[in-house]
Each structure stands twice: as C-alpha cells, then as structure tokens.
Design a protein around this motif. Structure first.
Motif, PDB file in Angstrom:
ATOM      1  N   PRO A   2      60.777  40.846  14.467  1.00  0.00           N
ATOM      2  CA  PRO A   2      61.346  41.644  15.558  1.00  0.00           C
ATOM      3  C   PRO A   2      61.986  42.923  15.030  1.00  0.00           C
ATOM      4  O   PRO A   2      62.254  43.054  13.847  1.00  0.00           O
ATOM      5  CB  PRO A   2      62.396  40.724  16.176  1.00  0.00           C
ATOM      6  CG  PRO A   2      62.715  39.723  15.125  1.00  0.00           C
ATOM      7  CD  PRO A   2      61.509  39.615  14.243  1.00  0.00           C
ATOM      8  N   ALA A   8      65.583  48.890  18.909  1.00  0.00           N
ATOM      9  CA  ALA A   8      65.360  48.464  20.291  1.00  0.00           C
ATOM     10  C   ALA A   8      66.111  49.389  21.253  1.00  0.00           C
ATOM     11  O   ALA A   8      65.574  49.795  22.289  1.00  0.00           O
ATOM     12  CB  ALA A   8      65.797  47.020  20.475  1.00  0.00           C
ATOM     13  N   ARG A  12      64.410  51.764  24.131  1.00  0.00           N
ATOM     14  CA  ARG A  12      64.778  51.677  25.556  1.00  0.00           C
ATOM     15  C   ARG A  12      65.251  53.040  26.083  1.00  0.00           C
ATOM     16  O   ARG A  12      64.906  53.444  27.186  1.00  0.00           O
ATOM     17  CB  ARG A  12      65.839  50.612  25.775  1.00  0.00           C
ATOM     18  CG  ARG A  12      65.290  49.208  25.630  1.00  0.00           C
ATOM     19  CD  ARG A  12      66.278  48.150  26.065  1.00  0.00           C
ATOM     20  NE  ARG A  12      65.877  46.835  25.633  1.00  0.00           N
ATOM     21  CZ  ARG A  12      64.892  46.131  26.149  1.00  0.00           C
ATOM     22  NH1 ARG A  12      64.186  46.608  27.134  1.00  0.00           N
ATOM     23  NH2 ARG A  12      64.595  44.925  25.686  1.00  0.00           N
ATOM     24  N   ALA A  49      58.049  45.529  18.735  1.00  0.00           N
ATOM     25  CA  ALA A  49      59.000  45.319  19.830  1.00  0.00           C
ATOM     26  C   ALA A  49      58.241  44.815  21.057  1.00  0.00           C
ATOM     27  O   ALA A  49      58.069  45.524  22.050  1.00  0.00           O
ATOM     28  CB  ALA A  49      59.727  46.621  20.134  1.00  0.00           C
ATOM     29  N   GLU A  50      57.789  43.582  20.987  1.00  0.00           N
ATOM     30  CA  GLU A  50      56.904  43.029  22.018  1.00  0.00           C
ATOM     31  C   GLU A  50      57.549  42.992  23.406  1.00  0.00           C
ATOM     32  O   GLU A  50      56.883  43.285  24.401  1.00  0.00           O
ATOM     33  CB  GLU A  50      56.429  41.644  21.604  1.00  0.00           C
ATOM     34  CG  GLU A  50      55.527  41.683  20.384  1.00  0.00           C
ATOM     35  CD  GLU A  50      55.159  40.310  19.871  1.00  0.00           C
ATOM     36  OE1 GLU A  50      55.548  39.302  20.500  1.00  0.00           O
ATOM     37  OE2 GLU A  50      54.474  40.247  18.832  1.00  0.00           O
ATOM     38  N   ASP A  51      58.832  42.646  23.484  1.00  0.00           N
ATOM     39  CA  ASP A  51      59.494  42.594  24.793  1.00  0.00           C
ATOM     40  C   ASP A  51      59.601  43.987  25.416  1.00  0.00           C
ATOM     41  O   ASP A  51      59.391  44.169  26.624  1.00  0.00           O
ATOM     42  CB  ASP A  51      60.870  41.930  24.701  1.00  0.00           C
ATOM     43  CG  ASP A  51      61.785  42.611  23.688  1.00  0.00           C
ATOM     44  OD1 ASP A  51      61.264  43.214  22.727  1.00  0.00           O
ATOM     45  OD2 ASP A  51      63.021  42.539  23.860  1.00  0.00           O
ATOM     46  N   ILE A  52      59.874  44.995  24.601  1.00  0.00           N
ATOM     47  CA  ILE A  52      59.969  46.373  25.107  1.00  0.00           C
ATOM     48  C   ILE A  52      58.579  46.865  25.517  1.00  0.00           C
ATOM     49  O   ILE A  52      58.418  47.522  26.554  1.00  0.00           O
ATOM     50  CB  ILE A  52      60.617  47.299  24.054  1.00  0.00           C
ATOM     51  CG1 ILE A  52      62.070  46.861  23.827  1.00  0.00           C
ATOM     52  CG2 ILE A  52      60.545  48.758  24.490  1.00  0.00           C
ATOM     53  CD1 ILE A  52      62.776  47.558  22.691  1.00  0.00           C
ATOM     54  N   ALA A  54      56.166  45.006  26.643  1.00  0.00           N
ATOM     55  CA  ALA A  54      55.842  44.344  27.909  1.00  0.00           C
ATOM     56  C   ALA A  54      56.497  45.086  29.073  1.00  0.00           C
ATOM     57  O   ALA A  54      55.865  45.287  30.118  1.00  0.00           O
ATOM     58  CB  ALA A  54      56.291  42.887  27.864  1.00  0.00           C
ATOM     59  N   GLU A  55      57.733  45.502  28.884  1.00  0.00           N
ATOM     60  CA  GLU A  55      58.426  46.304  29.910  1.00  0.00           C
ATOM     61  C   GLU A  55      57.684  47.616  30.140  1.00  0.00           C
ATOM     62  O   GLU A  55      57.480  48.035  31.277  1.00  0.00           O
ATOM     63  CB  GLU A  55      59.844  46.659  29.445  1.00  0.00           C
ATOM     64  CG  GLU A  55      60.914  45.684  29.821  1.00  0.00           C
ATOM     65  CD  GLU A  55      62.276  46.199  29.348  1.00  0.00           C
ATOM     66  OE1 GLU A  55      62.719  47.288  29.806  1.00  0.00           O
ATOM     67  OE2 GLU A  55      62.880  45.514  28.507  1.00  0.00           O
ATOM     68  N   TRP A  56      57.324  48.270  29.049  1.00  0.00           N
ATOM     69  CA  TRP A  56      56.594  49.542  29.124  1.00  0.00           C
ATOM     70  C   TRP A  56      55.310  49.362  29.927  1.00  0.00           C
ATOM     71  O   TRP A  56      55.021  50.143  30.834  1.00  0.00           O
ATOM     72  CB  TRP A  56      56.301  50.039  27.714  1.00  0.00           C
ATOM     73  CG  TRP A  56      55.467  51.280  27.668  1.00  0.00           C
ATOM     74  CD1 TRP A  56      54.121  51.357  27.474  1.00  0.00           C
ATOM     75  CD2 TRP A  56      55.905  52.626  27.831  1.00  0.00           C
ATOM     76  NE1 TRP A  56      53.705  52.660  27.500  1.00  0.00           N
ATOM     77  CE2 TRP A  56      54.789  53.464  27.715  1.00  0.00           C
ATOM     78  CE3 TRP A  56      57.151  53.206  28.056  1.00  0.00           C
ATOM     79  CZ2 TRP A  56      54.861  54.849  27.830  1.00  0.00           C
ATOM     80  CZ3 TRP A  56      57.218  54.594  28.160  1.00  0.00           C
ATOM     81  CH2 TRP A  56      56.094  55.404  28.053  1.00  0.00           C
TER      82      TRP A  56
END
Length: 131
Positions: A2, A8, A12, A49-52, A54-56
């Motif tokens: 991560p 991160a 964001r 940054a997989e979660d970011i 996914a948001e993108w």
C-alpha cells in the motif's frame, strides 16, 4: 504494498483538484497519468493505491477528455486520412485510364505498321517490269 498516508493524501487532494477543474500541475485531463502528475507521485504509486484508483474509476466513469490541441490534431488526422483515401482512389482511376490508353496506343501502333506494310506491298506490286 500500500501507499503511505502522505501519498494517499496527495492523491486524494489531486483527485479533488482535477475533478473540480482546478489543476495545479497538469492540463486538467481526467487521466490516471494526470492524477499522478497532479499529486506529484510516481505512476507506480498511483497503481499501488488501489482504493483511491477505485474511487477515481467510479468518479471518472465518462470518456477521457481531450485537450483542444488533441482534438484539433485528431480532426486534422481524420481530414488528412480522408484526403489520402480520395487521392488513392484518383490514382487508381487514373492508372486504369493509363492502362487503357497504353492498350489503345499499342493497337494503333500495330495497325499503323500493318497499313505501312500493305502500302509498301501495293507499291512494289504496281511497279512495271523492265523487259
């Protein structure tokens, strides 16, 4: 592996600026490459940054915007391709005409040679004999 909390946060903040149309470090196109540039992190960091990401992807579910320069370039390329297709079609048409003219010219040449030979044979046949 991560990304760090600092990376991160930068990602964001960069995402927020890009989505708001207020980039500081890019042309504002909504691409992952611009996300990395805007956040001033590596492209690899963005992909970690997989979660970011996914948001993108959820927020940028529309086609990628192109800059006015890219739009103009693509329109120019499209127009040039159209002109090239038309030129190739014209060349093909003219080559067909050229082939036809070459055939006609060859036929006329052979016909002319035959007429010259026939005329020569008639003149020889009509000469009086010397006795």
């Amino acid at each position: 592996m991560p990304v760090s909390a600092a990376s991160a946060a930068r990602l964001r903040e960069a995402m927020d600026r890009l989505l708001a149309g207020q980039p500081l470090h890019t042309d504002g196109a909504l691409t992952k490459e611009n996300l990395a540039r805007e956040a001033q992190v590596s492209h690899a960091t963005v992909h970690r940054a997989e979660d970011i990401l996914a948001e993108w992807d959820a927020k940028v579910a529309r086609p990628i915007l192109r800059t006015p320069g890219e739009v103009a370039r693509d329109e120019t390329i499209t127009e040039l391709r159209k002109q090239l297709r038309a030129a190739k079609a014209e060349v093909t048409k003219l080559n067909g005409r050229l082939d036809a003219l070459a055939t006609v010219t060859a036929n006329l040449y052979h016909e002319n040679q035959a007429l010259k030979k026939r005329d020569r044979d008639r003149r020889l046949a009509s000469l009086p004999s010397a006795h």
